[in-house]
Design a protein around this motif. Structure first.
Motif, short mmCIF file in Angstrom:
data_model
loop_
_atom_site.label_atom_id
_atom_site.label_comp_id
_atom_site.label_asym_id
_atom_site.label_seq_id
_atom_site.Cartn_x
_atom_site.Cartn_y
_atom_site.Cartn_z
N LEU A 27 0.84 -1.19 0.00
CA LEU A 27 0.00 0.00 0.00
C LEU A 27 0.88 1.24 0.00
O LEU A 27 1.99 1.22 0.53
CB LEU A 27 -0.91 0.02 1.24
N THR A 31 -1.66 6.22 1.82
CA THR A 31 -2.84 5.46 2.23
C THR A 31 -2.70 5.00 3.67
O THR A 31 -3.62 5.16 4.48
CB THR A 31 -3.06 4.24 1.30
N ALA A 40 -8.88 9.05 6.39
CA ALA A 40 -9.36 8.51 5.13
C ALA A 40 -10.87 8.71 5.02
O ALA A 40 -11.60 8.57 6.00
CB ALA A 40 -9.01 7.03 5.01
N ILE A 43 -12.16 3.74 1.29
CA ILE A 43 -11.14 2.71 1.27
C ILE A 43 -11.54 1.61 0.30
O ILE A 43 -12.72 1.27 0.20
CB ILE A 43 -10.90 2.15 2.70
N THR A 47 -7.54 -2.90 -0.14
CA THR A 47 -6.77 -2.33 0.97
C THR A 47 -7.16 -3.01 2.28
O THR A 47 -6.30 -3.39 3.08
CB THR A 47 -7.00 -0.82 1.05
#
Length: 78
Positions: A27, A31, A40, A43, A47
């Motif tokens: 990742l 992120t 965030a 998503i 992930t």
């Protein structure tokens, strides 16, 4: 209601840095950082899968629904 990410807690338990998670999952550092600081706004499923695999946890260990009733009690109640 808000969804809260518990990545920082998991990383602390495993003593992983942002760089560690980046290297182990592939990742982006951005992120990982956004999830770590609970900034965030969305998503990807991939992930979530990578993080759950890394920490050997369920999605409920990674994300928590705050300020709400348990999901199972929302239906059929008035």
């Amino acid at each position: 209601m808000a969804v809260t990410c518990k990545l920082s807690t998991l990383m602390g338990e495993y003593r992983f840095s942002t760089q560690d998670v980046h290297e182990k999952t592939g990742l982006s550092r951005n992120t990982v950082s956004n999830l770590y600081y609970d900034k965030a706004t969305r998503i990807d499923f991939s992930t979530v899968e990578k993080l759950c695999a890394l920490f050997e946890c369920d999605i409920g260990d990674l994300f928590v629904l705050e300020n709400g009733k348990p999901i199972h009690s929302r239906r059929g109640e008035s």
